[in-house]
Design an enzyme around this catalytic site. Sequence first.
Site, PDB file in Angstrom:
ATOM      1  N   GLY A 137       5.333   1.278   4.500  1.00 38.10           N
ATOM      2  CA  GLY A 137       6.684   1.812   4.287  1.00 38.10           C
ATOM      3  C   GLY A 137       7.623   0.901   3.518  1.00 38.10           C
ATOM      4  O   GLY A 137       8.292   1.344   2.567  1.00 38.10           O
ATOM      5  N   ASN A 158       0.873  -1.177   0.000  1.00 39.95           N
ATOM      6  CA  ASN A 158       0.000   0.000   0.000  1.00 39.95           C
ATOM      7  C   ASN A 158       0.910   1.227   0.000  1.00 39.95           C
ATOM      8  O   ASN A 158       1.522   1.545   1.001  1.00 39.95           O
ATOM      9  CB  ASN A 158      -0.891  -0.037   1.254  1.00 39.95           C
ATOM     10  CG  ASN A 158      -1.708   1.232   1.416  1.00 39.95           C
ATOM     11  OD1 ASN A 158      -1.783   2.054   0.504  1.00 39.95           O
ATOM     12  ND2 ASN A 158      -2.319   1.389   2.584  1.00 39.95           N
ATOM     13  N   HIS A 179      -9.364   1.305   5.429  1.00 35.95           N
ATOM     14  CA  HIS A 179      -8.043   1.435   6.046  1.00 35.95           C
ATOM     15  C   HIS A 179      -8.164   2.352   7.259  1.00 35.95           C
ATOM     16  O   HIS A 179      -8.941   3.306   7.248  1.00 35.95           O
ATOM     17  CB  HIS A 179      -7.045   2.000   5.029  1.00 35.95           C
ATOM     18  CG  HIS A 179      -5.630   1.928   5.510  1.00 35.95           C
ATOM     19  ND1 HIS A 179      -5.107   2.847   6.387  1.00 35.95           N
ATOM     20  CD2 HIS A 179      -4.651   1.022   5.273  1.00 35.95           C
ATOM     21  CE1 HIS A 179      -3.852   2.508   6.663  1.00 35.95           C
ATOM     22  NE2 HIS A 179      -3.552   1.406   6.005  1.00 35.95           N
ATOM     23  N   GLY A 232       3.149   2.255  10.785  1.00 35.70           N
ATOM     24  CA  GLY A 232       4.122   3.329  10.608  1.00 35.70           C
ATOM     25  C   GLY A 232       4.888   3.681  11.871  1.00 35.70           C
ATOM     26  O   GLY A 232       5.578   4.690  11.925  1.00 35.70           O
ATOM     27  N   GLU A 245      -6.434   4.700   8.254  1.00 32.92           N
ATOM     28  CA  GLU A 245      -6.227   6.132   7.965  1.00 32.92           C
ATOM     29  C   GLU A 245      -7.496   6.742   7.385  1.00 32.92           C
ATOM     30  O   GLU A 245      -7.802   7.911   7.641  1.00 32.92           O
ATOM     31  CB  GLU A 245      -5.018   6.303   7.021  1.00 32.92           C
ATOM     32  CG  GLU A 245      -3.712   6.077   7.776  1.00 32.92           C
ATOM     33  CD  GLU A 245      -2.595   5.459   6.958  1.00 32.92           C
ATOM     34  OE1 GLU A 245      -2.627   5.526   5.726  1.00 32.92           O
ATOM     35  OE2 GLU A 245      -1.678   4.883   7.583  1.00 32.92           O
ATOM     36  N   GLU A 273      -4.966  -4.707  10.822  1.00 37.87           N
ATOM     37  CA  GLU A 273      -3.891  -3.724  10.982  1.00 37.87           C
ATOM     38  C   GLU A 273      -4.084  -2.990  12.309  1.00 37.87           C
ATOM     39  O   GLU A 273      -4.874  -2.039  12.388  1.00 37.87           O
ATOM     40  CB  GLU A 273      -3.937  -2.701   9.837  1.00 37.87           C
ATOM     41  CG  GLU A 273      -3.725  -3.298   8.471  1.00 37.87           C
ATOM     42  CD  GLU A 273      -3.194  -2.268   7.477  1.00 37.87           C
ATOM     43  OE1 GLU A 273      -2.160  -2.546   6.874  1.00 37.87           O
ATOM     44  OE2 GLU A 273      -3.791  -1.184   7.344  1.00 37.87           O
ATOM     45  N   LYS A 301       0.165   4.270  -0.226  1.00 39.17           N
ATOM     46  CA  LYS A 301      -0.435   5.458   0.409  1.00 39.17           C
ATOM     47  C   LYS A 301      -0.216   6.689  -0.480  1.00 39.17           C
ATOM     48  O   LYS A 301      -0.195   6.548  -1.706  1.00 39.17           O
ATOM     49  CB  LYS A 301       0.128   5.633   1.829  1.00 39.17           C
ATOM     50  CG  LYS A 301      -0.010   4.335   2.648  1.00 39.17           C
ATOM     51  CD  LYS A 301       0.225   4.515   4.112  1.00 39.17           C
ATOM     52  CE  LYS A 301       0.081   3.167   4.809  1.00 39.17           C
ATOM     53  NZ  LYS A 301       0.169   3.243   6.256  1.00 39.17           N
ATOM     54  N   SER A 319       3.974  -2.173  10.206  1.00 35.37           N
ATOM     55  CA  SER A 319       5.429  -2.284  10.337  1.00 35.37           C
ATOM     56  C   SER A 319       5.972  -3.662   9.944  1.00 35.37           C
ATOM     57  O   SER A 319       6.877  -4.189  10.591  1.00 35.37           O
ATOM     58  CB  SER A 319       5.874  -1.906  11.752  1.00 35.37           C
ATOM     59  OG  SER A 319       5.526  -0.553  12.027  1.00 35.37           O
TER      60      SER A 319
HETATM   61  P1  13P Z   1       3.469   0.369   7.593  1.00 35.38           P
HETATM   62  O1  13P Z   1       3.930  -0.924   6.973  1.00 35.38           O
HETATM   63  O2  13P Z   1       4.201   1.563   7.080  1.00 35.38           O
HETATM   64  O3  13P Z   1       3.398   0.270   9.083  1.00 35.38           O
HETATM   65  O4  13P Z   1       1.941   0.576   7.083  1.00 35.38           O
HETATM   66  C1  13P Z   1       1.026  -0.437   7.238  1.00 35.38           C
HETATM   67  C2  13P Z   1      -0.214  -0.075   6.510  1.00 35.38           C
HETATM   68  O5  13P Z   1      -0.957   0.791   6.910  1.00 35.38           O
HETATM   69  C3  13P Z   1      -0.502  -0.803   5.259  1.00 35.38           C
HETATM   70  O6  13P Z   1      -1.805  -0.563   4.804  1.00 35.38           O
END
Ligand code: 13P
Length: 256
Positions: free
Chosen positions: A239, A11, A97, A177, A99, A171, A13, A217
């Site tokens: 990430g 992803n 998600h 993150g 976010e 998640e 983002k 992560s």
């Molecule tokens: P990270 O791998 O950066 O923690 O993000 C996870 C995420 O939100 C994937 O959708």
Amino acid sequence: MTDRIPFIAGNWKMNLNIDESVNLVNATLKGMRDLEDVDVLIAPPFTALSAVKQATGKSRILLAAQNMYSETSGAYTGEISGKMLREAGCTHVILGHSERRSLFKETNEMIDLKVRAAVALGFIPIVCIGESLEEREAGTTFEVLRNQLEGSLRNFIKEQFMPYDTILAYEPVWAIGTGLTATPGQAQEVHKFIREWVGKGFDSETADRVRILYGGSVKPDNISDLMSEEDIDGALVGGASLKADSFVQLIRFKEK
Ligand code: 13P
């Protein structure tokens, strides 16, 4: 028991311009040579979808959108419909998600409408759920997750049918993150809970087939331990999916 094929998803983002996106896909494709028995998906930003689709060509990389609106067309300034995403080459769509839930105030009801619209248009939804740190510390993790599942998948429950190819993603918000990962044991406990929820609400065949991804992560050095858990079928990576080197290591986790 069905052998569920591992599913590794990146992803991206709100990162990468069109050139960077195409470069990353090309490097990923190189790193995927001779890779077998792993499904690989990427979710670039909307603006890069068409270019990425062209770059992926007839390869096995699956393409997802990071969000979509529940209506198919009309006066919804700033929104993107499933029809548009299909035209851009997407077969999957990430919905709910954390976010989207926290920063953009998406509710379970909105997510349910999106899931319904996505499936009606032939998309495979990747539906995300996860608890916050406060909720985990208050001991309400399973209650929160149950509410998210019941609310976001209301239409599946009403129809008493969840397509076998549906993907669920756990998640934990506190692991996204932050560099904090749920331990494989913590993640497995939740994945088992989710699979049992699917089994109770639908049937054992559905529970057996639906893939449940872990996100938060995930890195090359922790993926093998996570993937060795029985109910963890893949990863939704933020990430570490932005660099070909780490993403290729993730999709080649079996070789580690
Ligand atoms: P990270 O791998 O950066 O923690 O993000 C996870 C995420 O939100 C994937 O959708």
